[in-house]
Design an enzyme around this catalytic site. Sequence first.
Site, PDB file in Angstrom:
ATOM      1  N   CYS A   2      66.056  27.219   2.448  1.00 56.42           N
ATOM      2  CA  CYS A   2      67.224  27.292   3.322  1.00 56.42           C
ATOM      3  C   CYS A   2      67.745  28.724   3.404  1.00 56.42           C
ATOM      4  CB  CYS A   2      68.344  26.366   2.861  1.00 56.42           C
ATOM      5  SG  CYS A   2      67.866  24.638   2.689  1.00 56.42           S
ATOM      6  N   ARG A  27      62.860  30.858   5.677  1.00 58.24           N
ATOM      7  CA  ARG A  27      63.339  30.148   4.490  1.00 58.24           C
ATOM      8  C   ARG A  27      63.594  28.669   4.756  1.00 58.24           C
ATOM      9  NH1 ARG A  27      65.384  33.348   0.251  1.00 58.24           N
ATOM     10  NH2 ARG A  27      66.689  31.595  -0.366  1.00 58.24           N
ATOM     11  N   TRP A  75      65.930  23.712   5.111  1.00 58.34           N
ATOM     12  CA  TRP A  75      64.692  23.088   4.652  1.00 58.34           C
ATOM     13  C   TRP A  75      65.133  21.804   3.945  1.00 58.34           C
ATOM     14  CZ3 TRP A  75      62.503  21.570  -0.014  1.00 58.34           C
ATOM     15  CH2 TRP A  75      61.124  21.312   0.006  1.00 58.34           C
ATOM     16  N   ASN A 101      72.977  25.992  -0.143  1.00 61.32           N
ATOM     17  CA  ASN A 101      71.592  25.954  -0.613  1.00 61.32           C
ATOM     18  C   ASN A 101      71.597  25.403  -2.031  1.00 61.32           C
ATOM     19  OD1 ASN A 101      70.849  27.235   1.717  1.00 61.32           O
ATOM     20  ND2 ASN A 101      70.443  29.219   0.763  1.00 61.32           N
ATOM     21  N   GLY A 102      70.604  24.602  -2.366  1.00 59.53           N
ATOM     22  CA  GLY A 102      70.521  24.052  -3.714  1.00 59.53           C
ATOM     23  C   GLY A 102      70.544  22.540  -3.689  1.00 59.53           C
ATOM     24  N   GLU A 490      43.167  30.168  -4.826  1.00 62.39           N
ATOM     25  CA  GLU A 490      44.057  30.802  -3.860  1.00 62.39           C
ATOM     26  C   GLU A 490      43.535  30.651  -2.437  1.00 62.39           C
ATOM     27  OE1 GLU A 490      47.236  33.125  -2.242  1.00 62.39           O
ATOM     28  OE2 GLU A 490      46.962  31.760  -3.942  1.00 62.39           O
ATOM     29  N   LYS A 494      45.610  28.773   0.586  1.00 62.99           N
ATOM     30  CA  LYS A 494      45.934  29.408   1.864  1.00 62.99           C
ATOM     31  C   LYS A 494      45.500  28.521   3.033  1.00 62.99           C
ATOM     32  CE  LYS A 494      48.196  32.792   0.632  1.00 62.99           C
ATOM     33  NZ  LYS A 494      48.739  31.832  -0.326  1.00 62.99           N
ATOM     34  N   GLU A 497      47.845  25.524   3.251  1.00 62.78           N
ATOM     35  CA  GLU A 497      49.213  25.864   3.625  1.00 62.78           C
ATOM     36  C   GLU A 497      49.398  26.035   5.130  1.00 62.78           C
ATOM     37  OE1 GLU A 497      51.441  28.408   0.188  1.00 62.78           O
ATOM     38  OE2 GLU A 497      49.744  29.392   1.146  1.00 62.78           O
ATOM     39  N   HIS A 513      29.790  18.122 -11.665  1.00 64.46           N
ATOM     40  CA  HIS A 513      30.381  17.099 -12.523  1.00 64.46           C
ATOM     41  C   HIS A 513      31.293  16.150 -11.743  1.00 64.46           C
ATOM     42  CE1 HIS A 513      28.800  18.834 -16.216  1.00 64.46           C
ATOM     43  NE2 HIS A 513      29.146  20.025 -15.747  1.00 64.46           N
ATOM     44  N   LYS A 612      59.773  29.771   2.340  1.00 67.62           N
ATOM     45  CA  LYS A 612      59.267  30.938   1.630  1.00 67.62           C
ATOM     46  C   LYS A 612      59.611  30.935   0.144  1.00 67.62           C
ATOM     47  CE  LYS A 612      57.349  34.966   1.220  1.00 67.62           C
ATOM     48  NZ  LYS A 612      55.877  35.040   1.244  1.00 67.62           N
TER      49      LYS A 612
END
Length: 617
Positions: A2, A27, A75, A101-102, A490, A494, A497, A513, A612
Amino acid sequence: MCGIVGYVGSKQATGVLLEGLKRLEYRGYDSAGVCVCDGDELTMAKCPGRIANLEERIKRIGCVGGTIGIAHTRWATHGAPNEVNAHPHADCNERIALVHNGIIENYATLKTFLTEKGHTFLSDTDTEVLVHLIEEFLANGHNGTGCPTLEEAVQAALHEVSGTYGLAVLSAEEPQKLIVARRGSPLILGVGKDEYVVASDASAILEHTANVVYLNDNEMAVVGRDGMRTMTIDNVPVTKEVSQIEWSLEQIAKGGYEHFMLKEIMEQPESSAQAIGGRLDMREMQVVLGGFAQHMRDMRKIRKLYVVGCGTAWHAGLVGEYLFEDLAKIPTEVEYASEFRYRNPIIEDNSAVIAISQSGETADTLAAIREACEKGAMALGIVNAVGSTIARETDAGVYLHAGPEIGVASTKAFTSQVIVETLIALMLGRGRYMSQTSMSHYITELAAIPEKMKAVLEQSGKIKDIAERCCNRENWLFLGRGYQYPIALEGALKLKEISYIHAEGLPAAEMKHGPIALITDGMPVVFIATRMGTYDKVVGNIEEVRARKGYTITIATEADTEIETYSDEVIYVPDCPVPLAPLLTVIPLQLLAYHAAVARGCNVDKPRNLAKSVTVE
């Protein structure tokens, strides 16, 4: 998560707030809203979707006057991303508005209490209890007499709250001031000439001023056009220093690129040079880390390292595990910060915990550092944001100096994090077992990395062609060994995402395996097969995939023509020492994910359901 913006000054607030929201949209972009106080009236506009939707809504409403206001881009946590749940939220009489926010952990209990008191709730959010709680304390207080000022009502309300918050409160009854407070969610005060800009991120402030004040946890401020006062939520006055934002407006613009993510991928030679700059003494062939200078005696005593992070920062930590054990010979454990904070970790004597976070505000990572400190560990930070909470709460640390990273999917911050880990590993290694000859070799090679990155980036067109051929496949594997295993993780992250393709990163040897059962005709399998001790074994893994008709994409060392025999596609990176190779091999995977997302029509900079900086659990 947010974004919050607040403004007090002589300008029309709506324009300032909308511009700030645009800079904070990375954000959170589920919904957005503004509230402006004009005279003794609050005017509010909010809607689901992007900031552009809010702009259109405001145009239809007409001019929203006033020189003081608050705004928010969301968000979603509690409640669906719709207009009712969008911030700001108002009290029953629509005389108080609040953005937050929170997460308020005891919101259900508070909501029951307030409902019994006659308050009516409109949304499904946890945030709405805050504005009603402030309303309740203004009217009735604890003893039925009420709190005389908005400031005192906010303080009283925050004492009843469990959880995290960064918030800004506006009241039509006291129309010349904003009340802001934080606990666990960042909040910055921009100090201009006869104006103040409040934001959860410096990018919303830069257009107006580079002078900022960082609030610490359990601190608040009363902000008006004629000045501001800072205190704890217990009303103890606090004197704050004014700091300078290091970034410029140009750095948070796209600079001609279609997306911030592509710009940030392409900036890696420069951001890596900045991470290295001033930290390599090429004459004495030593590493110089000023952030650790006062703590070197204690750092030489370190016998165990714990590295904590989330997402991409955790992958950087995994590379760090190899670096610290290989170059410094220090046993290292890498943990998800969210698990570390809750599992009652055993911290041995002479241990240090390294927190990795681009924003320096990641809630789980910050909590992990605090847990480690409680158990007596030295706390070290690797962060990008100057003045961030992790930077302030750790014993020592190193800034990335990567510049602002706006794209939600981290790229240049990752390579800068690995560079800083390399510098720390070399510095500790030289003080323990590493010879000066080895030190000189690694320093020389590390200094050459930015130029070698440019050679990788020049292959963007070829990587785009590969991505476009393969982007319609919904399942991918990424495989690597040793230092390249975290890079496989990584690369898979990516792709997930930003292109919404299911991808898994695995140690190459583990494929047989179980995961080999997933291989189907034409399935893309990305191998990182640079020249290293296990090269022949990785080649064997490639052959196993080809035997099952998988489509092999290989990241290989320049001049390795042999690998072309086993691969459908080969992307070459320059040769370098094995510990430094992740800095080069990750770049083709970033570009592969980027081009695949563009080809699939995805919103690269604002992928669905993501934001973010994760400042909530």
